[in-house]
Design a protein around this motif. Structure first.
Motif, PDB file in Angstrom:
ATOM      1  N   VAL A  91     -38.317 -60.353 -28.888  1.00 33.33           N
ATOM      2  CA  VAL A  91     -37.220 -61.293 -29.135  1.00 33.33           C
ATOM      3  C   VAL A  91     -37.801 -62.676 -29.432  1.00 33.33           C
ATOM      4  O   VAL A  91     -38.151 -63.419 -28.518  1.00 33.33           O
ATOM      5  CB  VAL A  91     -36.265 -61.354 -27.927  1.00 33.33           C
ATOM      6  CG1 VAL A  91     -35.156 -62.389 -28.172  1.00 33.33           C
ATOM      7  CG2 VAL A  91     -35.653 -59.991 -27.653  1.00 33.33           C
ATOM      8  N   PRO A  92     -37.925 -63.045 -30.714  1.00 34.83           N
ATOM      9  CA  PRO A  92     -38.501 -64.339 -31.051  1.00 34.83           C
ATOM     10  C   PRO A  92     -37.505 -65.488 -31.115  1.00 34.83           C
ATOM     11  O   PRO A  92     -37.896 -66.648 -31.186  1.00 34.83           O
ATOM     12  CB  PRO A  92     -39.110 -64.086 -32.432  1.00 34.83           C
ATOM     13  CG  PRO A  92     -38.177 -63.100 -33.046  1.00 34.83           C
ATOM     14  CD  PRO A  92     -37.702 -62.221 -31.913  1.00 34.83           C
ATOM     15  N   ILE A  93     -36.210 -65.176 -31.135  1.00 38.46           N
ATOM     16  CA  ILE A  93     -35.179 -66.212 -31.221  1.00 38.46           C
ATOM     17  C   ILE A  93     -34.175 -65.993 -30.099  1.00 38.46           C
ATOM     18  O   ILE A  93     -33.627 -64.894 -29.951  1.00 38.46           O
ATOM     19  CB  ILE A  93     -34.460 -66.176 -32.585  1.00 38.46           C
ATOM     20  CG1 ILE A  93     -35.451 -66.459 -33.719  1.00 38.46           C
ATOM     21  CG2 ILE A  93     -33.307 -67.179 -32.621  1.00 38.46           C
ATOM     22  CD1 ILE A  93     -34.864 -66.269 -35.109  1.00 38.46           C
ATOM     23  N   ARG A 136     -26.956 -65.782 -22.929  1.00 37.00           N
ATOM     24  CA  ARG A 136     -28.018 -65.722 -23.933  1.00 37.00           C
ATOM     25  C   ARG A 136     -27.676 -64.740 -25.051  1.00 37.00           C
ATOM     26  O   ARG A 136     -27.131 -63.677 -24.803  1.00 37.00           O
ATOM     27  CB  ARG A 136     -29.331 -65.251 -23.289  1.00 37.00           C
ATOM     28  CG  ARG A 136     -29.963 -66.232 -22.348  1.00 37.00           C
ATOM     29  CD  ARG A 136     -30.973 -65.547 -21.451  1.00 37.00           C
ATOM     30  NE  ARG A 136     -31.944 -64.745 -22.180  1.00 37.00           N
ATOM     31  CZ  ARG A 136     -33.179 -65.145 -22.473  1.00 37.00           C
ATOM     32  NH1 ARG A 136     -33.584 -66.353 -22.112  1.00 37.00           N
ATOM     33  NH2 ARG A 136     -34.009 -64.353 -23.107  1.00 37.00           N
ATOM     34  N   VAL A 137     -28.022 -65.120 -26.258  1.00 33.21           N
ATOM     35  CA  VAL A 137     -27.957 -64.216 -27.398  1.00 33.21           C
ATOM     36  C   VAL A 137     -29.381 -64.051 -27.911  1.00 33.21           C
ATOM     37  O   VAL A 137     -30.028 -65.026 -28.307  1.00 33.21           O
ATOM     38  CB  VAL A 137     -27.046 -64.751 -28.511  1.00 33.21           C
ATOM     39  CG1 VAL A 137     -27.090 -63.827 -29.731  1.00 33.21           C
ATOM     40  CG2 VAL A 137     -25.622 -64.887 -27.999  1.00 33.21           C
ATOM     41  N   GLU A 138     -29.887 -62.837 -27.875  1.00 35.12           N
ATOM     42  CA  GLU A 138     -31.262 -62.553 -28.261  1.00 35.12           C
ATOM     43  C   GLU A 138     -31.311 -61.923 -29.651  1.00 35.12           C
ATOM     44  O   GLU A 138     -30.584 -60.969 -29.935  1.00 35.12           O
ATOM     45  CB  GLU A 138     -31.912 -61.628 -27.239  1.00 35.12           C
ATOM     46  CG  GLU A 138     -31.977 -62.233 -25.833  1.00 35.12           C
ATOM     47  CD  GLU A 138     -32.691 -61.331 -24.846  1.00 35.12           C
ATOM     48  OE1 GLU A 138     -32.820 -60.116 -25.135  1.00 35.12           O
ATOM     49  OE2 GLU A 138     -33.117 -61.821 -23.789  1.00 35.12           O
ATOM     50  N   VAL A 139     -32.158 -62.489 -30.493  1.00 31.83           N
ATOM     51  CA  VAL A 139     -32.330 -61.996 -31.855  1.00 31.83           C
ATOM     52  C   VAL A 139     -33.696 -61.315 -31.939  1.00 31.83           C
ATOM     53  O   VAL A 139     -34.726 -61.989 -31.917  1.00 31.83           O
ATOM     54  CB  VAL A 139     -32.246 -63.136 -32.879  1.00 31.83           C
ATOM     55  CG1 VAL A 139     -32.422 -62.591 -34.303  1.00 31.83           C
ATOM     56  CG2 VAL A 139     -30.916 -63.875 -32.741  1.00 31.83           C
ATOM     57  N   PRO A 140     -33.749 -59.989 -32.023  1.00 32.12           N
ATOM     58  CA  PRO A 140     -35.037 -59.286 -32.043  1.00 32.12           C
ATOM     59  C   PRO A 140     -35.751 -59.441 -33.383  1.00 32.12           C
ATOM     60  O   PRO A 140     -35.134 -59.723 -34.409  1.00 32.12           O
ATOM     61  CB  PRO A 140     -34.650 -57.827 -31.777  1.00 32.12           C
ATOM     62  CG  PRO A 140     -33.272 -57.716 -32.337  1.00 32.12           C
ATOM     63  CD  PRO A 140     -32.607 -59.046 -32.067  1.00 32.12           C
ATOM     64  N   GLN A 141     -37.048 -59.211 -33.351  1.00 31.47           N
ATOM     65  CA  GLN A 141     -37.858 -59.321 -34.555  1.00 31.47           C
ATOM     66  C   GLN A 141     -37.390 -58.348 -35.630  1.00 31.47           C
ATOM     67  O   GLN A 141     -37.501 -58.641 -36.833  1.00 31.47           O
ATOM     68  CB  GLN A 141     -39.325 -59.047 -34.207  1.00 31.47           C
ATOM     69  CG  GLN A 141     -40.287 -59.172 -35.353  1.00 31.47           C
ATOM     70  CD  GLN A 141     -40.443 -60.591 -35.862  1.00 31.47           C
ATOM     71  OE1 GLN A 141     -40.136 -60.866 -37.010  1.00 31.47           O
ATOM     72  NE2 GLN A 141     -40.903 -61.480 -35.001  1.00 31.47           N
TER      73      GLN A 141
END
Length: 217
Positions: free
Chosen positions: A144-146, A154-159
């Motif tokens: 999860v870089p973003i 939290r909102v996690e944006v995976p690679q």
């Protein structure tokens, strides 16, 4: 089947299909009609749905093979035979709501950093141990870089989402418009100037010990 892709849309449709087919030669495309438009849905091999809109070409929800549709563009651009049974994935319930914007240059940087991390891991190992290319790939896609902090959490944006929008050229160049982080129920999206990638998390992400990018941090 009724439906012909209009001439003005064919270059964009062809580019979308070509990029998708480079990632998956057996890809299928689902055409979902809307009000005056049709959404082209596909799925890249690392578990992300990709979508781009175009002028209306189909009066019903139908799935066709991406290669057949690309071949049709070189002819009369009539929609090919349906392959509805080959579409096996749920779609997001809506276009969601925008919760953050990320500079296009930052999305490119995150994608490039993943490539560099992969090269280092393959050359030097992880924690002093050699690792295989598939394990490195899977770990990077789950990373999860973003991270976006909202009032709801939290909102996690995976690679894998980052890679999808970059490889499908949805972001454009580093100097292009910002990329939106969107949310629709459990689904998370990156929406670029030329298309959107959607992902629905199904498990815990692997941790590569890389500090995430926090837009508001």
């Amino acid at each position: 089947m009724a439906g012909v892709i209009p001439a003005e849309a064919r270059p964009d449709v062809g580019a979308f299909l070509s990029r998708l087919l480079r990632l998956d030669k057996a890809a299928v495309i689902r055409l979902v009609p809307g009000v005056g438009s049709t959404a082209l849905w596909g799925r890249v091999p690392f578990g992300v749905l990709v979508v781009r809109g175009l002028p209306a070409v189909s009066s019903r929800d139908v799935t066709v093979r991406a290669q057949d549709l690309l071949d049709a563009l070189r002819g009369d651009a009539t929609l090919p035979a349906s392959r509805d049974h080959e579409w096996r994935w749920l779609l997001p319930p809506s276009t969601g709501r925008r919760i953050e914007e990320i500079p296009a240059a930052e999305v490119h940087r995150v994608a490039a950093a993943a490539a560099e991390t992969a090269r280092t891991a393959l050359d030097q190992g992880v924690g002093g141990r050699a690792v295989g290319s598939r394990r490195v790939r899977d770990a990077l896609l789950d990373h999860v870089p973003i991270v976006v902090e909202t009032a709801d959490g939290r909102v996690e944006v995976p690679q894998r989402l980052v890679q999808a929008v970059i490889r499908m050229n949805f972001v454009g160049g580093p100097d292009g418009p910002p990329v939106s982080v969107r949310r629709a129920g459990p689904w998370v999206a990156l929406a670029g100037a030329y298309g959107t990638g959607w992902h629905r998390p199904i498990g815990e992400s692997l941790n590569l010990q890389v500090s995430p990018y926090r837009p508001n941090g």
